[in-house]
Design a protein around this motif. Structure first.
Motif, PDB file in Angstrom:
ATOM      1  N   ILE A  74       1.291  -1.000  -0.295  1.00  0.00           N
ATOM      2  CA  ILE A  74      -0.343  -0.054   0.143  1.00  0.00           C
ATOM      3  C   ILE A  74       0.643   0.900  -0.043  1.00  0.00           C
ATOM      4  N   PRO A  75       0.792   2.024  -0.557  1.00  0.00           N
ATOM      5  CA  PRO A  75       2.335   2.985  -1.033  1.00  0.00           C
ATOM      6  C   PRO A  75       1.664   4.063   0.705  1.00  0.00           C
ATOM      7  N   ASP A  76       2.765   4.923  -0.162  1.00  0.00           N
ATOM      8  CA  ASP A  76       2.839   6.049   1.285  1.00  0.00           C
ATOM      9  C   ASP A  76       2.526   7.137   0.418  1.00  0.00           C
ATOM     10  N   PHE A  77       1.770   7.948   0.892  1.00  0.00           N
ATOM     11  CA  PHE A  77       1.016   9.474   0.269  1.00  0.00           C
ATOM     12  C   PHE A  77       2.283  10.407   0.239  1.00  0.00           C
ATOM     13  N   ALA A  78       2.871  10.463   1.737  1.00  0.00           N
ATOM     14  CA  ALA A  78       3.941  11.154   1.294  1.00  0.00           C
ATOM     15  C   ALA A  78       5.075  11.440   0.680  1.00  0.00           C
ATOM     16  N   ALA A  79       5.334   9.996   0.475  1.00  0.00           N
ATOM     17  CA  ALA A  79       7.006   9.255  -0.881  1.00  0.00           C
ATOM     18  C   ALA A  79       6.198   9.869  -1.869  1.00  0.00           C
ATOM     19  N   LEU A  80       4.961   9.738  -2.421  1.00  0.00           N
ATOM     20  CA  LEU A  80       3.471   9.369  -3.661  1.00  0.00           C
ATOM     21  C   LEU A  80       4.254  10.811  -3.864  1.00  0.00           C
ATOM     22  N   SER A  81       3.247  11.627  -2.637  1.00  0.00           N
ATOM     23  CA  SER A  81       3.417  13.285  -3.154  1.00  0.00           C
ATOM     24  C   SER A  81       4.911  13.848  -3.554  1.00  0.00           C
ATOM     25  N   THR A  88       3.939  17.324 -11.412  1.00  0.00           N
ATOM     26  CA  THR A  88       3.859  17.578 -12.436  1.00  0.00           C
ATOM     27  C   THR A  88       2.016  19.564 -11.264  1.00  0.00           C
ATOM     28  N   GLY A  89       3.185  19.037 -10.167  1.00  0.00           N
ATOM     29  CA  GLY A  89       2.935  20.061  -8.754  1.00  0.00           C
ATOM     30  C   GLY A  89       1.508  19.615  -7.809  1.00  0.00           C
ATOM     31  N   TRP A  90       1.286  18.514  -8.137  1.00  0.00           N
ATOM     32  CA  TRP A  90       0.467  17.797  -7.518  1.00  0.00           C
ATOM     33  C   TRP A  90       0.325  17.682  -5.964  1.00  0.00           C
ATOM     34  N   GLU A  91      -0.499  17.224  -5.021  1.00  0.00           N
ATOM     35  CA  GLU A  91       0.061  16.216  -4.004  1.00  0.00           C
ATOM     36  C   GLU A  91      -0.954  15.570  -4.142  1.00  0.00           C
ATOM     37  N   ILE A  92      -0.462  14.318  -2.790  1.00  0.00           N
ATOM     38  CA  ILE A  92      -1.746  13.681  -2.146  1.00  0.00           C
ATOM     39  C   ILE A  92      -1.862  13.738  -0.661  1.00  0.00           C
ATOM     40  N   VAL A  93      -3.383  13.680  -0.809  1.00  0.00           N
ATOM     41  CA  VAL A  93      -3.911  14.001   0.423  1.00  0.00           C
ATOM     42  C   VAL A  93      -4.445  13.545   0.992  1.00  0.00           C
ATOM     43  N   ALA A  94      -4.536  12.482   2.780  1.00  0.00           N
ATOM     44  CA  ALA A  94      -5.503  11.203   2.750  1.00  0.00           C
ATOM     45  C   ALA A  94      -6.394  12.005   3.205  1.00  0.00           C
ATOM     46  N   VAL A  95      -7.525  11.446   2.508  1.00  0.00           N
ATOM     47  CA  VAL A  95      -9.504  11.624   3.385  1.00  0.00           C
ATOM     48  C   VAL A  95      -9.994  10.129   3.871  1.00  0.00           C
ATOM     49  N   PRO A  96     -10.656  10.484   4.505  1.00  0.00           N
ATOM     50  CA  PRO A  96     -11.825   9.060   5.498  1.00  0.00           C
ATOM     51  C   PRO A  96     -12.122   8.579   4.022  1.00  0.00           C
ATOM     52  N   GLY A  97     -12.292   9.175   2.872  1.00  0.00           N
ATOM     53  CA  GLY A  97     -13.937   8.366   2.735  1.00  0.00           C
ATOM     54  C   GLY A  97     -13.686   9.792   1.620  1.00  0.00           C
ATOM     55  N   LEU A  98     -15.737   9.292   0.852  1.00  0.00           N
ATOM     56  CA  LEU A  98     -16.229  10.337   0.789  1.00  0.00           C
ATOM     57  C   LEU A  98     -16.214  11.478   1.072  1.00  0.00           C
ATOM     58  N   ILE A  99     -16.016  12.800   0.965  1.00  0.00           N
ATOM     59  CA  ILE A  99     -15.853  14.248   0.945  1.00  0.00           C
ATOM     60  C   ILE A  99     -16.785  15.345   0.675  1.00  0.00           C
ATOM     61  N   PRO A 100     -17.366  16.085   1.555  1.00  0.00           N
ATOM     62  CA  PRO A 100     -18.381  16.740   0.381  1.00  0.00           C
ATOM     63  C   PRO A 100     -17.518  17.465  -0.395  1.00  0.00           C
ATOM     64  N   ASP A 101     -19.445  17.313  -1.565  1.00  0.00           N
ATOM     65  CA  ASP A 101     -18.257  18.334  -2.649  1.00  0.00           C
ATOM     66  C   ASP A 101     -17.501  18.814  -2.730  1.00  0.00           C
ATOM     67  N   LEU A 102     -18.124  20.419  -1.830  1.00  0.00           N
ATOM     68  CA  LEU A 102     -16.823  21.520  -1.874  1.00  0.00           C
ATOM     69  C   LEU A 102     -16.195  21.610  -1.555  1.00  0.00           C
ATOM     70  N   ALA A 103     -15.733  20.367  -0.624  1.00  0.00           N
ATOM     71  CA  ALA A 103     -14.761  19.861  -0.049  1.00  0.00           C
ATOM     72  C   ALA A 103     -13.437  19.260  -1.042  1.00  0.00           C
ATOM     73  N   PHE A 104     -13.992  18.162  -1.888  1.00  0.00           N
ATOM     74  CA  PHE A 104     -14.071  17.401  -2.872  1.00  0.00           C
ATOM     75  C   PHE A 104     -12.831  18.866  -3.733  1.00  0.00           C
ATOM     76  N   PHE A 105     -13.491  19.654  -4.563  1.00  0.00           N
ATOM     77  CA  PHE A 105     -13.088  20.250  -5.816  1.00  0.00           C
ATOM     78  C   PHE A 105     -12.478  21.229  -4.943  1.00  0.00           C
ATOM     79  N   SER A 106     -12.774  21.971  -3.991  1.00  0.00           N
ATOM     80  CA  SER A 106     -11.737  22.824  -3.408  1.00  0.00           C
ATOM     81  C   SER A 106     -10.009  22.140  -2.894  1.00  0.00           C
ATOM     82  N   LEU A 107      -9.899  21.050  -2.973  1.00  0.00           N
ATOM     83  CA  LEU A 107      -8.632  20.401  -2.706  1.00  0.00           C
ATOM     84  C   LEU A 107      -8.257  19.836  -4.468  1.00  0.00           C
ATOM     85  N   LEU A 108      -8.773  19.506  -5.395  1.00  0.00           N
ATOM     86  CA  LEU A 108      -8.885  19.405  -6.623  1.00  0.00           C
ATOM     87  C   LEU A 108      -8.716  21.205  -7.209  1.00  0.00           C
ATOM     88  N   ALA A 109      -9.001  22.173  -6.996  1.00  0.00           N
ATOM     89  CA  ALA A 109      -8.786  23.493  -7.145  1.00  0.00           C
ATOM     90  C   ALA A 109      -7.076  23.529  -7.122  1.00  0.00           C
TER      91      ALA A 109
END
Ligand code: HBI
Ligand code: FE
Length: 274
Positions: A74-81, A88-109
């Motif tokens: 199972i990948p280590d998100f810190a190493a992937l990031s 590409t200037g992206w990073e991986i952040v951990a979330v507990p599971g599905l999150i609300p739309d606005l929170a999801f979109f804010s992270l993508l943005a």
């Protein structure tokens, strides 16, 4: 929406542990919580799907998957990031599971990809409805290393935040764009029709079906048609939409969708297959 409010309103339907979630719904990934059984299941999932993607996934995906070292554990998100920031200037952040739309979109943005920390159970080997860490890492992460795709996903986040301000109808329409591209998109390449959507990429059944089955329609990418097309969340898709390239996808979705939402609101929805 606050974490508390999300737990209160979606409570029993939530699968992850939201107790330690921050206001932006991110958590810390604790690698010590994965058991030997989880690691074994990960390797089995990876191995089966790796054999399939070789024949069905788009070039960009395969190039980046092979550079990543996710086959054995199972990948280590810190190493992937660390690698992803450089690419590409992206990073991986951990979330507990599905999150609300606005929170999801804010992270993508913000070029932060929300990645679920839990892994499915062995009895769910073939199919789950919600995203788990295998879907998110195997399905989504490799393409985040591809520049045009990475730019598309950020632009999507920005556009979706704007849609959310315009109202629920706009949000439904832009949600369909995510579904038919990021999750279930196909791409035409020199070696034929290939998969880029993460929902297909992490599914052993649909990856074959989406390319080889004579049943579903495969329509050329058409933003307005996509925005009018309803979909099933719990069965193979029909139709699929086919892009020509990630560059074209970026170009075809770069305009302000505000007038598009206004126009499409007056038009009938294209029903999902019965
Ligand atoms: N949360 N963790 C997670 N993963 C998703 O894919 C996700 C989400 N919340 C909302 C959401 N997707 C939808 O709004 C998008 O599919 C449009
Ligand atoms: Fe997904």
């Amino acid at each position: 929406m606050s974490v508390d409010e999300f737990i209160r309103t979606t409570g029993s339907a939530l699968r992850g542990n939201y107790a330690n979630a921050r206001a932006d719904f991110t958590v810390d990934q604790d690698l010590s919580t994965y058991t030997a059984e989880d690691q074994k299941l990960w390797r089995r999932l990876y191995e089966r799907q790796f054999d399939l993607v070789r024949d069905y996934a788009c070039e960009e995906y395969l190039e980046h998957l092979s550079e990543l070292d996710m086959s054995q554990s199972i990948p280590d998100f810190a190493a992937l990031s660390t690698r992803l920031r450089l690419a590409t200037g992206w990073e991986i952040v951990a979330v507990p599971g599905l999150i609300p739309d606005l929170a999801f979109f804010s992270l993508l943005a913000a070029r932060r990809f929300p990645t679920t920390v839990w892994l499915r159970k062995p009895e769910e080997f073939d199919y789950i409805v919600e995203p788990d860490i295998f879907h998110d890492c195997f399905g989504h992460v490799p393409l985040l290393f591809s520049q045009h795709y990475a730019d598309y996903l950020q632009a999507y986040g920005v556009g979706a935040l704007k849609a959310a301000k315009l109202g629920p109808e706009a949000l439904v329409m832009i949600g369909r764009l995510f579904w038919f591209t990021v999750e279930f998109g196909l791409i035409r390449q020199g070696n034929g029709m290939r998969v880029f959507g993460a929902g297909i990429m992490s599914s052993s059944g649909e990856i074959v079906y989406s390319i080889d089955s004579p049943v579903p329609k495969r329509l050329p990418f058409d933003l307005e048609r996509i925005m009018r097309t309803d979909y099933h969340i719990d069965r193979y898709q029909d139709p699929y939409f086919v892009i020509e390239s990630f560059e074209r996808l970026v170009a075809d979705t770069a305009h302000d969708f505000t007038p598009v939402y206004t126009r499409l609101r007056e038009m009938p929805t294209i029903a999902k297959a019965p």
